[in-house]
Each structure stands twice: as structure tokens, then as C-alpha cells.
Scaffold this active site. Sequence first.
Site, PDB file in Angstrom:
ATOM      1  N   ARG A 151       0.812  -1.219   0.000  1.00  0.00           N
ATOM      2  CA  ARG A 151       0.000   0.000   0.000  1.00  0.00           C
ATOM      3  C   ARG A 151       0.843   1.266   0.000  1.00  0.00           C
ATOM      4  NH1 ARG A 151      -2.901  -3.515   3.328  1.00  0.00           N
ATOM      5  NH2 ARG A 151      -2.004  -2.490   5.148  1.00  0.00           N
ATOM      6  N   GLU A 164       4.334  -9.382  15.456  1.00  0.00           N
ATOM      7  CA  GLU A 164       3.686  -9.877  16.669  1.00  0.00           C
ATOM      8  C   GLU A 164       3.509 -11.393  16.616  1.00  0.00           C
ATOM      9  OE1 GLU A 164       0.099  -7.693  17.746  1.00  0.00           O
ATOM     10  OE2 GLU A 164       0.796  -6.126  16.386  1.00  0.00           O
TER      11      GLU A 164
END
Length: 173
Positions: A61, A98
Site C-alpha cells: 500500500r 507480533e
Amino acid sequence: MTRQDLASLIRNIPDFPIPGIQFKDITTLIGNGQAFSEVIDRLHERYQNQQIDAVVGIESRGFIFSAPLAYRLGVGLVPIRKPGKLPAATYQIEYQLEYGTNRLEIHRDAFQPGARVLVIDDLLATGGTIAAACDLIEMAGGQVAELAFVIELTFLNGRERLRERPVFSLIQF
């Protein structure tokens, strides 16, 4: 358009891509021609006199905003991509997420030594991806002039991770 007008065009998608995540969908922002132009105009206004030598876009993006901005600034666009997408010799870096690790790559000949580089991505969350991108830029001989984001999720404190670098964000949540 105000920053609040731009923020109102960002759609919130609950539980995407995994449960518990509130995904900020920019397709409604970039699908509005006036809003998309406003984002690029604001970024151009900020950087037009800062002697930027290249704009780096982060896959994927980040490419949406980096390409038109590089064009407006009259400088080259350098992509940072996922592994195996760049055809020439690359520098690679692995970084923690994460829920695992990821890798990014940049061409070894992306910059002239000491080039002032503006890094653009759509969103600043924890700062892990952009920190890895900065390391790659420096491996390739560039100097990070500033990190720019269309959206910053302030509650994730990504700016803290990047505290030694200048950070700009257009919209904060």
C-alpha cells in the site's frame, strides 16, 4: 478538505485480517478522487523544498502514495519489496512481527551514496516494518530524511520505536 474529512473516508473493518484487529481500509479514501488528490497535494507541499533525492515506497500500500508523490517531486521511486520480487542483487532484512517474522528487500544499487530519502507508507502501527525499511535504506547507502504516513495508529506507539527519526503522519487515530 480537512484532515477530519480525510479521516472520515477511512473505513474501519473489524476482525480483519484476524479476530481482534480493527483494519483501517484506505480503499474508500483512494477511491475518492478529491481526497486522494488532497493527500498527495499535502505531502507534496510538505516535501517540495526539502531536497529529497528519492522516495521509497513500502510494499504494497505504500506504493499507492509513493508513486504519485515521487512524480510530483520529480524524483525517482525506489520500492522496498517482499522477498523474491526484485530482479537484481538485493539487501535483505528479517524483522519480528507480533506473530512471527517477515523479510524485506531493496536493490543494492537503489541510491547514490548519501541520497536523501523520503519513506512513505500508508500506515504506522508498531513501527516494525518501517524500522526494517530504514535499516535497508542505510545498507543501500541512503539517508532517511523523514518517514511519512497517511495514517498513524497512535495507541500502538510506533513513533516511540522510531524516536531517533523524524516522523510525519497526516491522519491520527
